[in-house]
Each structure stands twice: as structure tokens, then as C-alpha cells.
Design an enzyme around this catalytic site. Sequence first.
Site, PDB file in Angstrom:
ATOM      1  N   HIS A  33       0.859  -1.199   0.000  1.00 20.68           N
ATOM      2  CA  HIS A  33       0.000   0.000   0.000  1.00 20.68           C
ATOM      3  C   HIS A  33       0.886   1.238   0.000  1.00 20.68           C
ATOM      4  O   HIS A  33       1.807   1.346   0.827  1.00 20.68           O
ATOM      5  CB  HIS A  33      -0.871   0.029   1.254  1.00 20.68           C
ATOM      6  CG  HIS A  33      -1.806  -1.137   1.377  1.00 20.68           C
ATOM      7  ND1 HIS A  33      -3.097  -1.108   0.895  1.00 20.68           N
ATOM      8  CD2 HIS A  33      -1.635  -2.360   1.940  1.00 20.68           C
ATOM      9  CE1 HIS A  33      -3.689  -2.276   1.157  1.00 20.68           C
ATOM     10  NE2 HIS A  33      -2.821  -3.054   1.788  1.00 20.68           N
ATOM     11  N   ASP A  84     -11.658   1.403  -0.562  1.00 19.24           N
ATOM     12  CA  ASP A  84     -11.598   1.395   0.910  1.00 19.24           C
ATOM     13  C   ASP A  84     -12.955   0.914   1.436  1.00 19.24           C
ATOM     14  O   ASP A  84     -14.002   1.356   0.937  1.00 19.24           O
ATOM     15  CB  ASP A  84     -11.299   2.829   1.386  1.00 19.24           C
ATOM     16  CG  ASP A  84     -11.089   2.922   2.891  1.00 19.24           C
ATOM     17  OD1 ASP A  84     -11.784   2.202   3.648  1.00 19.24           O
ATOM     18  OD2 ASP A  84     -10.242   3.722   3.316  1.00 19.24           O
ATOM     19  N   HIS A 119      -8.496  -8.324   0.171  1.00 22.69           N
ATOM     20  CA  HIS A 119      -8.049  -8.629   1.534  1.00 22.69           C
ATOM     21  C   HIS A 119      -9.079  -9.577   2.133  1.00 22.69           C
ATOM     22  O   HIS A 119     -10.244  -9.197   2.279  1.00 22.69           O
ATOM     23  CB  HIS A 119      -7.980  -7.357   2.374  1.00 22.69           C
ATOM     24  CG  HIS A 119      -6.774  -6.520   2.085  1.00 22.69           C
ATOM     25  ND1 HIS A 119      -6.509  -6.016   0.849  1.00 22.69           N
ATOM     26  CD2 HIS A 119      -5.756  -6.129   2.897  1.00 22.69           C
ATOM     27  CE1 HIS A 119      -5.369  -5.330   0.901  1.00 22.69           C
ATOM     28  NE2 HIS A 119      -4.893  -5.382   2.124  1.00 22.69           N
ATOM     29  N   GLU A 176      -8.702 -11.201   7.288  1.00 25.51           N
ATOM     30  CA  GLU A 176      -7.750 -10.584   8.244  1.00 25.51           C
ATOM     31  C   GLU A 176      -8.297 -10.727   9.649  1.00 25.51           C
ATOM     32  O   GLU A 176      -7.560 -10.753  10.627  1.00 25.51           O
ATOM     33  CB  GLU A 176      -7.566  -9.096   7.913  1.00 25.51           C
ATOM     34  CG  GLU A 176      -6.269  -8.782   7.227  1.00 25.51           C
ATOM     35  CD  GLU A 176      -6.035  -7.293   7.044  1.00 25.51           C
ATOM     36  OE1 GLU A 176      -6.915  -6.619   6.489  1.00 25.51           O
ATOM     37  OE2 GLU A 176      -4.961  -6.817   7.464  1.00 25.51           O
ATOM     38  N   ASP A 199       3.021  -5.659   2.494  1.00 26.75           N
ATOM     39  CA  ASP A 199       1.801  -4.987   2.936  1.00 26.75           C
ATOM     40  C   ASP A 199       2.078  -3.497   3.175  1.00 26.75           C
ATOM     41  O   ASP A 199       1.688  -2.662   2.390  1.00 26.75           O
ATOM     42  CB  ASP A 199       1.227  -5.655   4.198  1.00 26.75           C
ATOM     43  CG  ASP A 199      -0.264  -5.420   4.368  1.00 26.75           C
ATOM     44  OD1 ASP A 199      -0.889  -4.929   3.416  1.00 26.75           O
ATOM     45  OD2 ASP A 199      -0.804  -5.750   5.442  1.00 26.75           O
TER      46      ASP A 199
HETATM   47  C1  LIG Z   1      -2.570  -3.877   7.869  1.00 27.11           C
HETATM   48  N1  LIG Z   1      -3.492  -4.475   6.966  1.00 27.11           N
HETATM   49  C2  LIG Z   1      -4.335  -3.805   6.135  1.00 27.11           C
HETATM   50  N2  LIG Z   1      -5.587  -4.282   5.993  1.00 27.11           N
HETATM   51  C3  LIG Z   1      -6.489  -3.650   5.223  1.00 27.11           C
HETATM   52  N3  LIG Z   1      -6.232  -2.500   4.573  1.00 27.11           N
HETATM   53  C4  LIG Z   1      -4.999  -1.990   4.686  1.00 27.11           C
HETATM   54  C5  LIG Z   1      -3.986  -2.617   5.452  1.00 27.11           C
HETATM   55  N4  LIG Z   1      -2.865  -1.882   5.329  1.00 27.11           N
HETATM   56  C6  LIG Z   1      -3.186  -0.820   4.524  1.00 27.11           C
HETATM   57  N5  LIG Z   1      -4.477  -0.877   4.155  1.00 27.11           N
HETATM   58  C7  LIG Z   1      -5.253   0.088   3.325  1.00 27.11           C
HETATM   59  O1  LIG Z   1      -4.326   0.932   2.643  1.00 27.11           O
HETATM   60  C8  LIG Z   1      -4.546   2.301   2.997  1.00 27.11           C
HETATM   61  C9  LIG Z   1      -3.221   3.043   3.031  1.00 27.11           C
HETATM   62  O2  LIG Z   1      -2.690   3.181   1.740  1.00 27.11           O
HETATM   63  P1  LIG Z   1      -3.325   4.131   0.622  1.00 27.11           P
HETATM   64  O3  LIG Z   1      -3.884   5.357   1.310  1.00 27.11           O
HETATM   65  O4  LIG Z   1      -4.403   3.346  -0.077  1.00 27.11           O
HETATM   66  O5  LIG Z   1      -2.179   4.485  -0.254  1.00 27.11           O
HETATM   67  C10 LIG Z   1      -5.209   2.217   4.368  1.00 27.11           C
HETATM   68  O6  LIG Z   1      -5.944   3.394   4.658  1.00 27.11           O
HETATM   69  C11 LIG Z   1      -6.090   0.980   4.215  1.00 27.11           C
HETATM   70  O7  LIG Z   1      -7.297   1.307   3.533  1.00 27.11           O
HETATM   71 ZN   LIG Z   2      -2.900  -4.952   2.653  1.00 29.29          ZN
END
Ligand SMILES: CNc1ncnc2c1ncn2[C@@H]1O[C@H](COP(=O)(O)O)[C@@H](O)[C@H]1O
Ligand SMILES: [Zn+2]
Length: 377
Positions: free
Chosen positions: A28, A180, A237, A240, A315
Site C-alpha cells: 500500500h 476502501d 483482503h 484478516e 503490505d
Molecule cells: C494492515 N493491513 C491492512 N488491511 C487492510 N487495509 C490496509 C492494510 N494496510 C493498509 N491498508 C489500506 O491501505 C490504505 C493506506 O494506503 P493508501 O492510502 O491506499 O495508499 C489504508 O488506509 C487501508 O485502507
Molecule cells: Zn494490505
Amino acid sequence: MGTERKPEAEKEMREWCVALPKVELHAHLNGSVRNSTLLELAKQLGDKGVIVFEDFKDVIMKNSRSLPECFKLFDLFHILTTDHDTVTRITKEVVGDFAAENVVYLEIRTTPKNNEGKGMTKRSYMNAVMKGLKSVEDVDVVLYDSNLRTDGTLNCTPMSDLAGEMKKKKIYVKLLLSIDRRETTSAALDTVNLAIEMKDQGVVGIDLSGNPAIGEWETYLPALKHAKELGVPITVHCGEVPNRKEIQAVLDFCPQRLGHVCCLDDEEWKKLKSSMIPVEICLTSNVMTGGTPSLELHHFADLYNAKHPLSLCTDDSGLFSTSLSNEYYLVASTFGLSKAELFRLAQGAVEFVFADDEVKKSLRAVFERAAANGLAM
Ligand SMILES: CNc1ncnc2c1ncn2[C@@H]1O[C@H](COP(=O)(O)O)[C@@H](O)[C@H]1O
Ligand SMILES: [Zn+2]
């Protein structure tokens, strides 16, 4: 199952994991930002009186990262990063950081954001990301296939092939647009339509992510179905947290890839294994957020032994202070995989990329050259 290593052997193995060409399929954007950048941004906003720097500093530097804490942190990160120039900056840095550790193919995922106060739309957010990709200086970033030779091979050699020659590193970068879980059906559809609009600019798929304690599968389903109908690859995802109904629905939907799959019951395991859907394994993330009780008990071992298609991923390398090389090292030190096995694991991930066959061909060639250079032993 952990294997004891002498300090020199540990150092050698860590260096080997860095030298290994790697494919990153689950990263991400906002989770991959360096702490030093977050602190610098927090300091700037603190000086302007927009935030209290000390409060941000404490959370950024804190080590505990439970799942609910992660999502509080993302809200803070987004305060720091969500303006066009900063989105451009973090994109550039994140790509540079992955290339520096010999990631040869990176699928970076990010949630396009509307932010009226900043004059930001999902499209302008993505334009800022694209600007960041194009502004990477020390690395050759391959965004479009026009950077390929006519025979489909890269027109420049990735760093991991260079044996010390001073050429630029090369990395393929493709984008996944994230939905999201807080978003509405209509916002999710906007993201899918944007992905379709941007498919000639390196957008290769859709991701469903966000706080798993929030939202309903049925909310995103119309957007995901729309993507599927148009042939846009999807990764979700999944599991989790325990959520029987949703896990079943996700497995029935049959996305091209799944992230995490931590909390599956016996029947869901069977279903996953018979589906052969490739899984994005995020060891450090799962241990930190409690998706798995420990590294040793991580479901990687079970899936690996079952020869299920897998790829190791970070991740959120910034949030969890890890790197893809470190994730490979953890697999070696926890589960005792040999270099040859780690090599095959990295190489195998090429088959699960969302980019087209020409890119796959080039990536296969990268691994063949690395094997010829003796890295596979
Ligand atoms: C730890 N496990 C996880 N589970 C679910 N969603 C996650 C995550 N880690 C990150 N994100 C998702 O990625 C966004 C941040 O990057 P971006 O703003 O999109 O670039 C988070 O706000 C969440 O929606
Ligand atoms: Zn993720």
C-alpha cells in the site's frame, strides 16, 4: 522450526535476500512511506500549527501496531500525505526504496481520494501518483510496455543482473486502485471506472482493502462485479479477521488473488486450497496485527507444504518497519527454506502478476539470468 544462524551466516543470508530479484504484489502506497518522511511532514504541519508535532511523533515512532491502531495511524498518515505534491513525493520515494532492494516488479496499490479542501479528486490524486512515478531519477521505471524491446525483453538490465556494474537499476511498476471498505457502492464504482480509464497508464487491477471491522461485502460487490465483467483483475483482503459470511462470499467470487487469508476455518482452508487462488503472504504484518499468533505458527508453512501458489509481500513496509528482503529472510530463518527454495518462491510470483504476458516474459528472463549467475543455489 526456527533455524539458528551464526552472525556471519545471518549477514550473508540477509545480503543474499537483498540481491535476490523480487516481485512485490501487495504494497500500500501510504503504508510504505519512510518514517523519516512522515516525521518531516509532521514537523512542517506542526510548524504551521495544523497538527501537534509531538503527538504525531509519538504515534509514528511507537512500535505496537494492532489492527485497530493501524487504521487510526492511516487516518493520521493521510492528514500528512494527502495533498498533490506530497502524494507525488511519497510515490517517488516508495518506488526508489523498493528498487534499491532489487524489487524488479512492483504492483503498488493505493486508494484514490476525493478531498474537496485540497481541490483533490480521485483522478487528480492518481495524476499526482503518476507524476511521482515519472519523476523517479536514479532508477529506470518501466510504466508502459513501450519501454520494451520488440522481442519483449527489457531494454535495460535490472540491477540484480549487473554484478557490480554501475548501470541504473530497473523496475517495472504497475498500479492497483484500492476500494476502501469505508466507501459507498457509488464511490467504489468510481474507482473501478477510473481504473478502466487509466489502464493504458499502468493501472492493472483493483484491490479491496481497509479496516476489516467495517463495511459489508454487498456494498462493494457491484463495483467488483463490474470490474470482473470488464476483465479487470481483482485482489481482495480476505480473512484478516474472522468473518465466516464474508470469507465464503469472497471465495465464491473467486478473485485473481487473495491477501492475508489468516482467519479461515477448516472448510474454508479446503476451499481455498482447491481453488488454487494465489495468496499474497504478509508475515510481519500478520504477526504485528495479530492475524497469526506467531511467525512460527503462520499459515505460510501449511500453504507452502501444500504447494499452494504464494508470493511474499510487505503490505506496509513503512508502518511495520520491514522490507521485502526481510520477509524472504524471515521465511528462511523461521521455516528453514534453502536459497534454492527462496529463489523458486521469488520466481514463482512472476506467474501471479497482473501485468500482461510480455511483462511476464521479461520477468522470467530476469530470473533465468539471475539463475545463470548462480543466485539460485
Ligand atoms: C494492515 N493491513 C491492512 N488491511 C487492510 N487495509 C490496509 C492494510 N494496510 C493498509 N491498508 C489500506 O491501505 C490504505 C493506506 O494506503 P493508501 O492510502 O491506499 O495508499 C489504508 O488506509 C487501508 O485502507
Ligand atoms: Zn494490505
